[in-house]
Scaffold this motif. Structure first.
Motif, PDB file in Angstrom:
ATOM      1  N   GLU A 166       0.819  -1.205   0.000  1.00 16.64           N
ATOM      2  CA  GLU A 166       0.000   0.000   0.000  1.00 16.64           C
ATOM      3  C   GLU A 166       0.859   1.263   0.000  1.00 16.64           C
ATOM      4  OE1 GLU A 166      -3.530   2.063   2.640  1.00 16.64           O
ATOM      5  OE2 GLU A 166      -3.146  -0.076   2.882  1.00 16.64           O
ATOM      6  N   GLN A 167       1.981   1.232   0.759  1.00 20.12           N
ATOM      7  CA  GLN A 167       2.852   2.416   0.816  1.00 20.12           C
ATOM      8  C   GLN A 167       3.476   2.710  -0.549  1.00 20.12           C
ATOM      9  OE1 GLN A 167       2.886  -0.088   2.896  1.00 20.12           O
ATOM     10  NE2 GLN A 167       2.756   0.627   5.006  1.00 20.12           N
ATOM     11  N   ARG A 168       3.607   1.690  -1.391  1.00 22.67           N
ATOM     12  CA  ARG A 168       4.232   1.887  -2.701  1.00 22.67           C
ATOM     13  C   ARG A 168       3.204   2.141  -3.799  1.00 22.67           C
ATOM     14  NH1 ARG A 168       8.083  -2.865  -3.958  1.00 22.67           N
ATOM     15  NH2 ARG A 168       8.764  -1.401  -5.550  1.00 22.67           N
ATOM     16  N   SER A 169       1.930   2.239  -3.411  1.00 23.28           N
ATOM     17  CA  SER A 169       0.866   2.468  -4.404  1.00 23.28           C
ATOM     18  C   SER A 169       0.611   3.954  -4.576  1.00 23.28           C
ATOM     19  CB  SER A 169      -0.436   1.803  -3.948  1.00 23.28           C
ATOM     20  OG  SER A 169      -0.268   0.423  -3.827  1.00 23.28           O
ATOM     21  N   ILE A 170       0.168   4.307  -5.769  1.00 27.82           N
ATOM     22  CA  ILE A 170      -0.209   5.689  -6.050  1.00 27.82           C
ATOM     23  C   ILE A 170      -1.489   5.667  -6.883  1.00 27.82           C
ATOM     24  CG2 ILE A 170       1.264   5.813  -8.112  1.00 27.82           C
ATOM     25  CD1 ILE A 170       1.741   8.774  -7.394  1.00 27.82           C
ATOM     26  N   VAL A 171      -2.397   6.576  -6.599  1.00 29.09           N
ATOM     27  CA  VAL A 171      -3.644   6.669  -7.353  1.00 29.09           C
ATOM     28  C   VAL A 171      -3.542   7.835  -8.325  1.00 29.09           C
ATOM     29  CG1 VAL A 171      -6.128   7.122  -7.238  1.00 29.09           C
ATOM     30  CG2 VAL A 171      -5.036   5.690  -5.497  1.00 29.09           C
ATOM     31  N   ILE A 172      -3.768   7.545  -9.594  1.00 33.17           N
ATOM     32  CA  ILE A 172      -3.837   8.588 -10.613  1.00 33.17           C
ATOM     33  C   ILE A 172      -5.222   8.474 -11.244  1.00 33.17           C
ATOM     34  CG2 ILE A 172      -2.907   9.475 -12.779  1.00 33.17           C
ATOM     35  CD1 ILE A 172      -0.201   8.238 -11.984  1.00 33.17           C
ATOM     36  N   TYR A 173      -6.049   9.491 -11.036  1.00 27.93           N
ATOM     37  CA  TYR A 173      -7.399   9.470 -11.585  1.00 27.93           C
ATOM     38  C   TYR A 173      -7.361   9.632 -13.098  1.00 27.93           C
ATOM     39  CZ  TYR A 173      -9.161  10.171  -6.836  1.00 27.93           C
ATOM     40  OH  TYR A 173      -9.465  10.035  -5.504  1.00 27.93           O
ATOM     41  N   ASN A 174      -8.289   8.973 -13.788  1.00 31.67           N
ATOM     42  CA  ASN A 174      -8.469   9.221 -15.216  1.00 31.67           C
ATOM     43  C   ASN A 174      -8.909  10.660 -15.396  1.00 31.67           C
ATOM     44  OD1 ASN A 174      -7.835   6.635 -16.098  1.00 31.67           O
ATOM     45  ND2 ASN A 174      -9.926   5.913 -15.846  1.00 31.67           N
ATOM     46  N   GLY A 175      -8.255  11.366 -16.278  1.00 30.14           N
ATOM     47  CA  GLY A 175      -8.565  12.785 -16.471  1.00 30.14           C
ATOM     48  C   GLY A 175      -9.392  13.033 -17.714  1.00 30.14           C
ATOM     49  N   ILE A 176     -10.055  14.178 -17.742  1.00 30.63           N
ATOM     50  CA  ILE A 176     -10.802  14.607 -18.918  1.00 30.63           C
ATOM     51  C   ILE A 176     -10.405  16.040 -19.256  1.00 30.63           C
ATOM     52  CG2 ILE A 176     -12.760  13.070 -18.467  1.00 30.63           C
ATOM     53  CD1 ILE A 176     -14.312  15.503 -17.445  1.00 30.63           C
ATOM     54  N   LYS A 177     -10.730  16.450 -20.472  1.00 31.09           N
ATOM     55  CA  LYS A 177     -10.404  17.807 -20.902  1.00 31.09           C
ATOM     56  C   LYS A 177     -11.230  18.839 -20.126  1.00 31.09           C
ATOM     57  CE  LYS A 177      -9.056  17.194 -25.772  1.00 31.09           C
ATOM     58  NZ  LYS A 177      -8.209  16.125 -25.558  1.00 31.09           N
ATOM     59  N   LYS A 178     -10.626  19.988 -19.896  1.00 29.08           N
ATOM     60  CA  LYS A 178     -11.314  21.098 -19.233  1.00 29.08           C
ATOM     61  C   LYS A 178     -12.403  21.626 -20.164  1.00 29.08           C
ATOM     62  CE  LYS A 178      -8.654  24.141 -17.254  1.00 29.08           C
ATOM     63  NZ  LYS A 178      -7.829  25.315 -16.932  1.00 29.08           N
ATOM     64  N   MET A 179     -13.584  21.854 -19.607  1.00 34.78           N
ATOM     65  CA  MET A 179     -14.694  22.384 -20.384  1.00 34.78           C
ATOM     66  C   MET A 179     -15.047  23.769 -19.845  1.00 34.78           C
ATOM     67  SD  MET A 179     -14.931  19.772 -22.242  1.00 34.78           S
ATOM     68  CE  MET A 179     -16.344  20.006 -23.262  1.00 34.78           C
ATOM     69  N   GLU A 180     -15.693  24.552 -20.667  1.00 39.27           N
ATOM     70  CA  GLU A 180     -16.039  25.908 -20.224  1.00 39.27           C
ATOM     71  C   GLU A 180     -17.534  26.023 -20.003  1.00 39.27           C
ATOM     72  OE1 GLU A 180     -15.577  30.563 -21.572  1.00 39.27           O
ATOM     73  OE2 GLU A 180     -14.578  28.995 -22.720  1.00 39.27           O
ATOM     74  N   LYS A 181     -17.913  26.485 -18.815  1.00 44.51           N
ATOM     75  CA  LYS A 181     -19.322  26.705 -18.489  1.00 44.51           C
ATOM     76  C   LYS A 181     -19.745  28.040 -19.070  1.00 44.51           C
ATOM     77  CE  LYS A 181     -23.137  26.070 -15.855  1.00 44.51           C
ATOM     78  NZ  LYS A 181     -24.139  25.104 -16.206  1.00 44.51           N
ATOM     79  N   VAL A 182     -20.729  27.989 -19.947  1.00 44.37           N
ATOM     80  CA  VAL A 182     -21.313  29.203 -20.498  1.00 44.37           C
ATOM     81  C   VAL A 182     -22.728  29.248 -19.946  1.00 44.37           C
ATOM     82  CG1 VAL A 182     -21.965  30.437 -22.588  1.00 44.37           C
ATOM     83  CG2 VAL A 182     -19.945  28.961 -22.595  1.00 44.37           C
ATOM     84  N   LYS A 183     -22.951  30.089 -18.949  1.00 44.32           N
ATOM     85  CA  LYS A 183     -24.244  30.092 -18.258  1.00 44.32           C
ATOM     86  C   LYS A 183     -25.352  30.524 -19.195  1.00 44.32           C
ATOM     87  CE  LYS A 183     -27.289  29.893 -15.019  1.00 44.32           C
ATOM     88  NZ  LYS A 183     -28.148  28.762 -15.228  1.00 44.32           N
ATOM     89  N   VAL A 184     -26.319  29.626 -19.341  1.00 40.58           N
ATOM     90  CA  VAL A 184     -27.520  29.954 -20.091  1.00 40.58           C
ATOM     91  C   VAL A 184     -28.480  30.574 -19.078  1.00 40.58           C
ATOM     92  CG1 VAL A 184     -29.412  29.025 -21.460  1.00 40.58           C
ATOM     93  CG2 VAL A 184     -27.140  27.979 -21.599  1.00 40.58           C
ATOM     94  N   SER A 185     -28.765  31.869 -19.222  1.00 42.02           N
ATOM     95  CA  SER A 185     -29.582  32.526 -18.195  1.00 42.02           C
ATOM     96  C   SER A 185     -31.041  32.108 -18.345  1.00 42.02           C
ATOM     97  CB  SER A 185     -29.450  34.046 -18.307  1.00 42.02           C
ATOM     98  OG  SER A 185     -29.862  34.463 -19.572  1.00 42.02           O
ATOM     99  N   MET A 186     -31.554  31.524 -17.258  1.00 41.55           N
ATOM    100  CA  MET A 186     -32.950  31.118 -17.218  1.00 41.55           C
ATOM    101  C   MET A 186     -33.489  31.483 -15.843  1.00 41.55           C
ATOM    102  SD  MET A 186     -32.892  27.482 -19.312  1.00 41.55           S
ATOM    103  CE  MET A 186     -33.024  26.547 -17.844  1.00 41.55           C
ATOM    104  N   ASP A 187     -34.788  31.704 -15.774  1.00 39.44           N
ATOM    105  CA  ASP A 187     -35.419  32.028 -14.491  1.00 39.44           C
ATOM    106  C   ASP A 187     -35.560  30.791 -13.617  1.00 39.44           C
ATOM    107  OD1 ASP A 187     -35.660  34.654 -15.283  1.00 39.44           O
ATOM    108  OD2 ASP A 187     -37.650  34.364 -16.142  1.00 39.44           O
ATOM    109  N   THR A 188     -35.550  29.628 -14.250  1.00 40.68           N
ATOM    110  CA  THR A 188     -35.764  28.380 -13.530  1.00 40.68           C
ATOM    111  C   THR A 188     -34.436  27.678 -13.303  1.00 40.68           C
ATOM    112  OG1 THR A 188     -37.911  28.141 -14.592  1.00 40.68           O
ATOM    113  CG2 THR A 188     -36.973  26.166 -13.623  1.00 40.68           C
ATOM    114  N   LEU A 189     -34.197  27.237 -12.061  1.00 43.95           N
ATOM    115  CA  LEU A 189     -33.012  26.420 -11.777  1.00 43.95           C
ATOM    116  C   LEU A 189     -33.236  25.024 -12.332  1.00 43.95           C
ATOM    117  CD1 LEU A 189     -32.258  27.368  -8.068  1.00 43.95           C
ATOM    118  CD2 LEU A 189     -30.917  27.998 -10.066  1.00 43.95           C
ATOM    119  N   VAL A 190     -32.162  24.402 -12.797  1.00 49.22           N
ATOM    120  CA  VAL A 190     -32.270  23.057 -13.359  1.00 49.22           C
ATOM    121  C   VAL A 190     -31.293  22.134 -12.640  1.00 49.22           C
ATOM    122  CG1 VAL A 190     -32.071  21.656 -15.449  1.00 49.22           C
ATOM    123  CG2 VAL A 190     -32.865  24.024 -15.627  1.00 49.22           C
ATOM    124  N   LEU A 191     -31.825  21.040 -12.081  1.00 49.69           N
ATOM    125  CA  LEU A 191     -30.984  19.977 -11.541  1.00 49.69           C
ATOM    126  C   LEU A 191     -31.022  18.827 -12.529  1.00 49.69           C
ATOM    127  CD1 LEU A 191     -31.787  19.818  -7.710  1.00 49.69           C
ATOM    128  CD2 LEU A 191     -30.031  21.106  -8.890  1.00 49.69           C
TER     129      LEU A 191
END
Length: 196
Positions: A1-26
């Motif tokens: 365990e001391q010799r183990s390392i966790v490297i998460y699978n990565g994904i590309k960075k995305m950009e949040k472009v807020k779509v303005s709406m009066d209603t919240l969406v989950l």
């Protein structure tokens, strides 16, 4: 365990472009099957819709063996237009730009890629407390016990979503967690370091 390392699978960075709406969406983006617990998604959504003054709607993107059953359940509960099962999602960017919070009711997870994608868009996370999910919450949303009632879970989400500054802070934290652990560039750097 001391010799183990966790490297998460990565994904590309995305950009949040807020779509303005009066209603919240989950939203949730997942297979519509038993593991992802879509019926509980509907139950929690129904509670929030009946007990919150926030204008809100719920979207579940994805295909799977329970899709038609869930659409029928939404109709039987008269939640059409407020809870939508939209089937396969071709444009992931558009989906995540449309939502303000990510709600997952999964029974179990490995590394939940759609949750990582939500974090990359700076979206607060509302997740069932299971392995995989619980690695994703660090001041950027809430974990809830699936044994809790719909009322307990729904009230926790309502209280969270009512505080605009908290939602903004949690979104920023989601993006920081993504940058620190799941960005593709970081994954490659860590792999190179390990091989060296």
């Amino acid at each position: 365990e001391q010799r183990s390392i966790v490297i998460y699978n990565g994904i590309k960075k995305m950009e949040k472009v807020k779509v303005s709406m009066d209603t919240l969406v989950l939203g949730n983006l997942a297979r519509v099957d038993t593991q992802k617990n879509p019926e509980r998604f509907i139950e929690i959504s129904e509670y929030i819709l009946k007990n919150s003054e926030i204008p809100i709607k719920f979207i579940f993107g994805g295909d799977g063996p329970l899709l038609e059953n869930m659409k029928s359940l939404v109709q039987s509960k008269k939640l059409q237009g407020k809870v939508e099962f939209i089937g396969n999602v071709d444009d992931i960017n558009a989906f995540f730009n449309r939502i303000d919070g990510y709600l997952s009711t999964s029974h179990y997870e490995g590394l939940p890629y759609s949750v990582v994608e939500a974090a990359s868009f700076g979206i607060p996370l509302f997740l069932s407390d299971v392995i995989g999910h619980n690695e994703m919450i660090h001041g950027n949303g809430i974990l809830f016990d699936l044994q809790a009632s719909n009322e307990e879970i729904g009230e926790a989400i309502i209280k969270n979503m009512q505080r605009e500054t908290l939602v903004k802070e949690q979104g920023e934290e989601s993006f920081k967690i993504f940058e620190r652990l799941f960005e593709e560039k970081k994954m490659v750097e860590k792999l190179i370091d390990l091989y060296n």
